[in-house]
Write a protein that holds these residues in place. Sequence first.
Motif, PDB file in Angstrom:
ATOM      1  N   VAL A   1     -13.454  -9.922  12.064  1.00 52.30           N
ATOM      2  CA  VAL A   1     -12.912 -11.148  11.460  1.00 52.30           C
ATOM      3  C   VAL A   1     -14.032 -11.949  10.803  1.00 52.30           C
ATOM      4  N   GLN A   2     -15.182 -12.026  11.460  1.00 52.25           N
ATOM      5  CA  GLN A   2     -16.315 -12.749  10.879  1.00 52.25           C
ATOM      6  C   GLN A   2     -16.740 -12.118   9.545  1.00 52.25           C
ATOM      7  N   GLN A   3     -16.697 -10.796   9.475  1.00 50.23           N
ATOM      8  CA  GLN A   3     -17.034 -10.111   8.231  1.00 50.23           C
ATOM      9  C   GLN A   3     -16.013 -10.455   7.142  1.00 50.23           C
ATOM     10  N   GLN A   4     -14.735 -10.470   7.493  1.00 45.50           N
ATOM     11  CA  GLN A   4     -13.690 -10.817   6.527  1.00 45.50           C
ATOM     12  C   GLN A   4     -13.848 -12.259   6.040  1.00 45.50           C
ATOM     13  N   VAL A   5     -14.157 -13.165   6.963  1.00 46.46           N
ATOM     14  CA  VAL A   5     -14.392 -14.564   6.596  1.00 46.46           C
ATOM     15  C   VAL A   5     -15.581 -14.656   5.636  1.00 46.46           C
ATOM     16  N   GLY A   6     -16.625 -13.899   5.911  1.00 43.95           N
ATOM     17  CA  GLY A   6     -17.792 -13.881   5.028  1.00 43.95           C
ATOM     18  C   GLY A   6     -17.455 -13.406   3.627  1.00 43.95           C
ATOM     19  N   LEU A   7     -16.615 -12.381   3.520  1.00 42.92           N
ATOM     20  CA  LEU A   7     -16.201 -11.884   2.200  1.00 42.92           C
ATOM     21  C   LEU A   7     -15.399 -12.937   1.439  1.00 42.92           C
ATOM     22  N   VAL A   8     -14.497 -13.612   2.130  1.00 44.77           N
ATOM     23  CA  VAL A   8     -13.693 -14.666   1.489  1.00 44.77           C
ATOM     24  C   VAL A   8     -14.597 -15.807   1.035  1.00 44.77           C
TER      25      VAL A   8
ATOM     26  N   ARG B   1     -11.701 -20.370   7.980  1.00 46.64           N
ATOM     27  CA  ARG B   1     -11.847 -20.064   9.397  1.00 46.64           C
ATOM     28  C   ARG B   1     -11.137 -18.759   9.710  1.00 46.64           C
ATOM     29  N   GLY B   2     -11.579 -18.116  10.759  1.00 48.00           N
ATOM     30  CA  GLY B   2     -11.016 -16.837  11.147  1.00 48.00           C
ATOM     31  C   GLY B   2     -10.151 -16.963  12.386  1.00 48.00           C
ATOM     32  N   VAL B   3      -9.083 -16.155  12.438  1.00 46.92           N
ATOM     33  CA  VAL B   3      -8.162 -16.160  13.570  1.00 46.92           C
ATOM     34  C   VAL B   3      -7.811 -14.720  13.939  1.00 46.92           C
ATOM     35  N   LEU B   4      -7.875 -14.427  15.225  1.00 47.37           N
ATOM     36  CA  LEU B   4      -7.344 -13.187  15.775  1.00 47.37           C
ATOM     37  C   LEU B   4      -6.037 -13.541  16.461  1.00 47.37           C
ATOM     38  N   CYS B   5      -4.953 -12.901  16.050  1.00 44.33           N
ATOM     39  CA  CYS B   5      -3.637 -13.186  16.627  1.00 44.33           C
ATOM     40  C   CYS B   5      -3.153 -11.935  17.354  1.00 44.33           C
ATOM     41  N   PHE B   6      -3.032 -12.024  18.673  1.00 52.17           N
ATOM     42  CA  PHE B   6      -2.569 -10.893  19.482  1.00 52.17           C
ATOM     43  C   PHE B   6      -1.066 -11.022  19.685  1.00 52.17           C
ATOM     44  N   VAL B   7      -0.330 -10.070  19.123  1.00 51.32           N
ATOM     45  CA  VAL B   7       1.120 -10.158  19.033  1.00 51.32           C
ATOM     46  C   VAL B   7       1.819  -9.864  20.355  1.00 51.32           C
ATOM     47  N   GLU B   8       1.474  -8.804  21.031  1.00 50.57           N
ATOM     48  CA  GLU B   8       2.186  -8.423  22.257  1.00 50.57           C
ATOM     49  C   GLU B   8       1.327  -8.573  23.507  1.00 50.57           C
ATOM     50  N   ALA B   9       0.358  -9.428  23.456  1.00 50.71           N
ATOM     51  CA  ALA B   9      -0.537  -9.624  24.598  1.00 50.71           C
ATOM     52  C   ALA B   9       0.165 -10.408  25.704  1.00 50.71           C
ATOM     53  N   ASP B  10      -0.425 -10.390  26.867  1.00 49.57           N
ATOM     54  CA  ASP B  10       0.098 -11.072  28.050  1.00 49.57           C
ATOM     55  C   ASP B  10      -0.527 -12.465  28.123  1.00 49.57           C
TER      56      ASP B  10
ATOM     57  N   PHE C   1      -8.261 -19.692  22.827  1.00 52.73           N
ATOM     58  CA  PHE C   1      -9.683 -20.012  22.934  1.00 52.73           C
ATOM     59  C   PHE C   1     -10.385 -19.618  21.650  1.00 52.73           C
ATOM     60  N   THR C   2     -11.650 -19.954  21.556  1.00 55.95           N
ATOM     61  CA  THR C   2     -12.480 -19.620  20.404  1.00 55.95           C
ATOM     62  C   THR C   2     -13.682 -18.836  20.888  1.00 55.95           C
ATOM     63  N   VAL C   3     -13.960 -17.728  20.220  1.00 57.85           N
ATOM     64  CA  VAL C   3     -15.136 -16.921  20.539  1.00 57.85           C
ATOM     65  C   VAL C   3     -15.924 -16.718  19.249  1.00 57.85           C
ATOM     66  N   ASP C   4     -17.173 -17.159  19.253  1.00 56.86           N
ATOM     67  CA  ASP C   4     -18.056 -17.058  18.079  1.00 56.86           C
ATOM     68  C   ASP C   4     -17.366 -17.548  16.804  1.00 56.86           C
ATOM     69  N   ASP C   5     -16.766 -18.714  16.860  1.00 56.82           N
ATOM     70  CA  ASP C   5     -16.105 -19.389  15.734  1.00 56.82           C
ATOM     71  C   ASP C   5     -14.837 -18.688  15.239  1.00 56.82           C
ATOM     72  N   VAL C   6     -14.261 -17.796  16.026  1.00 55.81           N
ATOM     73  CA  VAL C   6     -12.992 -17.149  15.689  1.00 55.81           C
ATOM     74  C   VAL C   6     -11.964 -17.589  16.724  1.00 55.81           C
ATOM     75  N   ASP C   7     -10.863 -18.188  16.258  1.00 55.93           N
ATOM     76  CA  ASP C   7      -9.794 -18.612  17.161  1.00 55.93           C
ATOM     77  C   ASP C   7      -9.000 -17.394  17.612  1.00 55.93           C
ATOM     78  N   VAL C   8      -8.650 -17.358  18.900  1.00 58.81           N
ATOM     79  CA  VAL C   8      -7.866 -16.271  19.472  1.00 58.81           C
ATOM     80  C   VAL C   8      -6.569 -16.884  19.983  1.00 58.81           C
ATOM     81  N   VAL C   9      -5.439 -16.469  19.378  1.00 60.77           N
ATOM     82  CA  VAL C   9      -4.152 -17.120  19.638  1.00 60.77           C
ATOM     83  C   VAL C   9      -3.014 -16.100  19.674  1.00 60.77           C
ATOM     84  N   TRP C  10      -1.798 -16.602  19.960  1.00 64.05           N
ATOM     85  CA  TRP C  10      -0.573 -15.817  19.908  1.00 64.05           C
ATOM     86  C   TRP C  10       0.233 -16.296  18.700  1.00 64.05           C
ATOM     87  N   PRO C  11       1.266 -15.553  18.269  1.00 60.50           N
ATOM     88  CA  PRO C  11       1.972 -15.877  17.026  1.00 60.50           C
ATOM     89  C   PRO C  11       2.540 -17.290  16.943  1.00 60.50           C
TER      90      PRO C  11
END
Length: 124
Positions: A43-50, A65-74, A82-92
């Motif tokens: 995600v950080q690489q994709q943000v850098g390209l943008v 900003r970058g976001v990782l969205c886990f669709v079927e996670a528990d 939460f945020t890890v290394d400036d990437v937000d980690v969330v659900w849909p």
Amino acid sequence: MVVIDAKRYQGRPRLEVDGGLFRPRTERLRVGGRDCTRLVAGVQQQVGLVRAVLAAHGAVDVPVRGVLCFVEADWPLIGGAFTVDDVDVVWPKRLASSLRHEGPLDDVRRHEPHRVLAGAFPCA
């Protein structure tokens, strides 16, 4: 601008932090016990390209900003995002809620970056 990488992973996403006072602080993303930190780097690489494309067109003031969205996670019932290394980690639903809020760009300044990015990253 938001760069979203959606993943369909099983298990609970969590932030694992090591180090601190006497060792350098490191953050790792774990999902269901697996180390998935490489996803954050992606995600950080994709943000850098943008950012690079926007900067090449004079839009250096557009926040990205970058976001990782886990669709079927528990996800837990309370908290969980939460945020890890400036990437937000969330659900849909959490992501959808955050995308509904007004951003820092007005209507006029919002369209040009979209046009630039659509030209630089055509649909597959």
